[in-house]
Design an enzyme around this catalytic site. Structure first.
Site, PDB file in Angstrom:
ATOM      1  N   CYS A 172      17.033 -60.235 138.576  1.00 20.37           N
ATOM      2  CA  CYS A 172      17.646 -59.874 139.870  1.00 20.37           C
ATOM      3  C   CYS A 172      16.618 -59.518 140.933  1.00 20.37           C
ATOM      4  O   CYS A 172      16.937 -59.464 142.121  1.00 20.37           O
ATOM      5  CB  CYS A 172      18.633 -58.732 139.675  1.00 20.37           C
TER       6      CYS A 172
ATOM      7  N   HIS B   9      20.017 -55.187 146.253  1.00 21.45           N
ATOM      8  CA  HIS B   9      20.620 -56.077 145.258  1.00 21.45           C
ATOM      9  C   HIS B   9      22.022 -55.574 144.957  1.00 21.45           C
ATOM     10  O   HIS B   9      22.255 -54.375 144.823  1.00 21.45           O
ATOM     11  CB  HIS B   9      19.758 -56.083 143.985  1.00 21.45           C
TER      12      HIS B   9
ATOM     13  N   ASN C 151      27.802 -59.757 141.046  1.00 22.79           N
ATOM     14  CA  ASN C 151      26.347 -59.719 140.913  1.00 22.79           C
ATOM     15  C   ASN C 151      25.828 -61.155 140.798  1.00 22.79           C
ATOM     16  O   ASN C 151      26.089 -61.828 139.803  1.00 22.79           O
ATOM     17  CB  ASN C 151      25.992 -58.900 139.664  1.00 22.79           C
TER      18      ASN C 151
HETATM   19  O1  UT7 Z   1      21.732 -56.678 138.108  1.00 23.04           O
HETATM   20  C1  UT7 Z   1      20.864 -56.199 137.145  1.00 23.04           C
HETATM   21  C2  UT7 Z   1      21.062 -54.825 136.787  1.00 23.04           C
HETATM   22  N1  UT7 Z   1      22.400 -54.564 136.357  1.00 23.04           N
HETATM   23  C3  UT7 Z   1      22.931 -53.412 136.603  1.00 23.04           C
HETATM   24  O2  UT7 Z   1      22.283 -52.627 137.248  1.00 23.04           O
HETATM   25  C4  UT7 Z   1      24.254 -53.051 136.018  1.00 23.04           C
HETATM   26  C5  UT7 Z   1      24.226 -51.632 135.585  1.00 23.04           C
HETATM   27  N2  UT7 Z   1      25.400 -51.168 134.894  1.00 23.04           N
HETATM   28  C6  UT7 Z   1      26.620 -51.021 135.471  1.00 23.04           C
HETATM   29  O3  UT7 Z   1      26.845 -51.414 136.586  1.00 23.04           O
HETATM   30  C7  UT7 Z   1      27.682 -50.271 134.699  1.00 23.04           C
HETATM   31  O4  UT7 Z   1      27.083 -49.601 133.619  1.00 23.04           O
HETATM   32  C8  UT7 Z   1      28.823 -51.188 134.164  1.00 23.04           C
HETATM   33  C9  UT7 Z   1      29.687 -51.647 135.324  1.00 23.04           C
HETATM   34  C10 UT7 Z   1      28.246 -52.385 133.450  1.00 23.04           C
HETATM   35  C11 UT7 Z   1      29.707 -50.399 133.198  1.00 23.04           C
HETATM   36  O5  UT7 Z   1      30.195 -49.223 133.814  1.00 23.04           O
HETATM   37  P1  UT7 Z   1      30.075 -47.818 133.070  1.00 23.04           P
HETATM   38  O6  UT7 Z   1      30.716 -46.833 133.931  1.00 23.04           O
HETATM   39  O7  UT7 Z   1      28.628 -47.594 132.707  1.00 23.04           O
HETATM   40  O8  UT7 Z   1      30.969 -48.042 131.783  1.00 23.04           O
HETATM   41  P2  UT7 Z   1      30.557 -47.964 130.231  1.00 23.04           P
HETATM   42  O9  UT7 Z   1      29.683 -49.107 129.848  1.00 23.04           O
HETATM   43  O10 UT7 Z   1      30.082 -46.583 129.935  1.00 23.04           O
HETATM   44  O11 UT7 Z   1      31.977 -48.174 129.552  1.00 23.04           O
HETATM   45  C12 UT7 Z   1      33.054 -47.231 129.729  1.00 23.04           C
HETATM   46  C13 UT7 Z   1      34.278 -47.756 129.007  1.00 23.04           C
HETATM   47  C14 UT7 Z   1      34.014 -48.184 127.553  1.00 23.04           C
HETATM   48  O12 UT7 Z   1      35.119 -47.813 126.769  1.00 23.04           O
HETATM   49  P3  UT7 Z   1      35.080 -46.477 125.877  1.00 23.04           P
HETATM   50  O13 UT7 Z   1      33.915 -46.657 124.942  1.00 23.04           O
HETATM   51  O14 UT7 Z   1      34.868 -45.352 126.842  1.00 23.04           O
HETATM   52  O15 UT7 Z   1      36.410 -46.471 125.228  1.00 23.04           O
HETATM   53  C15 UT7 Z   1      33.958 -49.682 127.650  1.00 23.04           C
HETATM   54  O16 UT7 Z   1      34.314 -50.329 126.446  1.00 23.04           O
HETATM   55  O17 UT7 Z   1      34.807 -48.901 129.666  1.00 23.04           O
HETATM   56  C16 UT7 Z   1      35.007 -49.957 128.722  1.00 23.04           C
HETATM   57  N3  UT7 Z   1      34.827 -51.230 129.402  1.00 23.04           N
HETATM   58  C17 UT7 Z   1      35.831 -51.870 130.020  1.00 23.04           C
HETATM   59  N4  UT7 Z   1      37.148 -51.579 130.178  1.00 23.04           N
HETATM   60  C18 UT7 Z   1      37.888 -52.446 130.896  1.00 23.04           C
HETATM   61  C19 UT7 Z   1      33.678 -51.942 129.544  1.00 23.04           C
HETATM   62  N5  UT7 Z   1      33.937 -53.050 130.262  1.00 23.04           N
HETATM   63  C20 UT7 Z   1      35.258 -53.027 130.579  1.00 23.04           C
HETATM   64  C21 UT7 Z   1      36.092 -53.899 131.302  1.00 23.04           C
HETATM   65  N6  UT7 Z   1      37.394 -53.562 131.443  1.00 23.04           N
HETATM   66  N7  UT7 Z   1      35.637 -55.022 131.886  1.00 23.04           N
END
Ligand code: UT7
Length: 322
Positions: free
Chosen positions: A111, A247, A277
């Site tokens: 990215c 980004h 993204n």
């Molecule tokens: O571009 C290069 C760099 N990339 C980035 O900088 C991305 C960085 N990361 C992020 O933007 C965020 O971490 C995400 C958007 C990817 C995820 O958000 P988060 O608030 O960190 O969520 P998480 O990974 O901690 O997941 C929370 C919950 C989990 O369920 P449990 O374990 O709490 O029951 C996931 O399984 O959300 C669940 N989950 C979803 N639920 C519905 C993960 N993806 C989804 C989804 N729909 N698509």
């Protein structure tokens, strides 16, 4: 001789995939995606590959600058979704589509690719080697995400942005400063393990994998530091910046970094809701959006920042000269 940001252009494929569409593909909701990322829609390439998107963005940038392909001395293309994973480079394919022969090279900085390309173009121009360099960020991420993995497939989109970096004698037009960096100890946080010679054909892990939450934390910390440092070493604050163009991975990352440098909301550019993204393409696509709606004007100062797989990161202070 100074390096100046002379033109911008972009292209997105016509097909739009909404969060509602994704609800039918994986176990997710519009509410979850919107709340956690800010994304509402993304564009998906159907019958096009990365070089097609890159070519169309390049033609747009050339037209906006009233330049011809023959005016270009070099092409630097940033992508993690090249048409071919080893050779030929996507930059060579774009040169062919533009009908020119010129040095053409791909760079892989995920990215952060557009800022890496900008840094290389600046160095080539300031050293007097070339006068006009076409830099491109182009991606078809829809082709490397696992459409069964809800933690990644909802995040990414396809698109391309291109810019022309040209030699100038006017100091006020010069790219002010660029900061790029990388730390390979985070290599497993954002990776497509089965797309190279290490695991190659034996691997079934050919899709993009991301430790989202861990990546989020490092991204906020690292980007906040990078933009703070570049402003400080140029004796600038958010007051001297007209547009903060980060980004576009997640509106929460953008918001956190903007708050660190006290950037007013109206100067922070957000396109993640429309495009998701798009990795190396997200910054030039965002600049192009500002240009097309007539908001950015010649002489405006842009602050760019990006973070991605590697990890790589970077920021830049760049006057807009179109
Ligand atoms: O571009 C290069 C760099 N990339 C980035 O900088 C991305 C960085 N990361 C992020 O933007 C965020 O971490 C995400 C958007 C990817 C995820 O958000 P988060 O608030 O960190 O969520 P998480 O990974 O901690 O997941 C929370 C919950 C989990 O369920 P449990 O374990 O709490 O029951 C996931 O399984 O959300 C669940 N989950 C979803 N639920 C519905 C993960 N993806 C989804 C989804 N729909 N698509």
């Amino acid at each position: 001789m100074y390096a100046s940001f002379k033109s911008i252009g972009a292209y997105v494929p016509p097909k739009i995939l909404t969060n509602k569409d994704l609800e039918k593909i994986v176990d997710t909701t519009d509410e979850w995606i919107t709340k956690r990322t800010g994304i509402k829609t993304r564009h998906i390439a159907e019958n096009e590959v990365t070089s097609d998107l890159a070519y169309k963005a390049s033609v747009d940038a050339l037209n906006n600058a009233k330049m011809k392909p023959e005016d270009i001395d070099m092409i630097i293309l940033a992508t993690i979704t090249p048409d071919y994973f080893t050779m030929p480079s996507t930059a060579c394919l774009v040169a062919e589509k533009l009908g020119i022969t010129a040095p053409a090279v791909d760079i892989s900085a995920a990215c952060t690719g557009f800022i890496y390309a900008l840094a290389q173009a600046k160095a080539f121009i300031e050293s007097g080697v070339y006068k006009n360099i076409l830099i491109i960020g182009a991606e078809t991420l829809s082709k490397i995400v696992n459409w069964k993995d809800r933690t990644t497939c909802v995040l990414f989109g396809d698109g391309a942005g291109a810019a022309i970096i040209s030699a100038t004698e006017k100091k006020e037009e010069a790219i002010t400063d660029i900061d790029i960096n990388a730390d390979g100890k985070y290599k497993d946080f954002l990776i497509t393990p089965g797309r190279g010679v290490k695991y190659g054909c034996e691997s079934d892990r050919i899709w993009l994998e991301m430790k989202g939450n861990e990546t989020f934390k490092v991204a906020v910390k690292t980007l906040s530091q990078s933009v703070t440092d570049i402003l400080k070493r140029n004796s600038m604050t958010s007051r001297e910046i007209d547009w903060f163009i980060p980004h576009q991975a997640n509106y929460r990352i953008i918001d956190a970094v903007a708050r660190t440098i006290k950037m007013p909301k109206e100067k922070s550019v957000l396109t993640v809701h429309k495009y998701g993204n798009t990795s190396s393409a997200s910054i030039p696509m965002a600049i192009n959006d500002l240009y097309k709606i007539g908001k950015i004007k010649k002489g405006d100062i842009m602050l760019l920042d990006a973070f991605g797989g590697g990890f790589t990161w970077g920021s830049a202070i760049v006057p807009f000269n179109l």
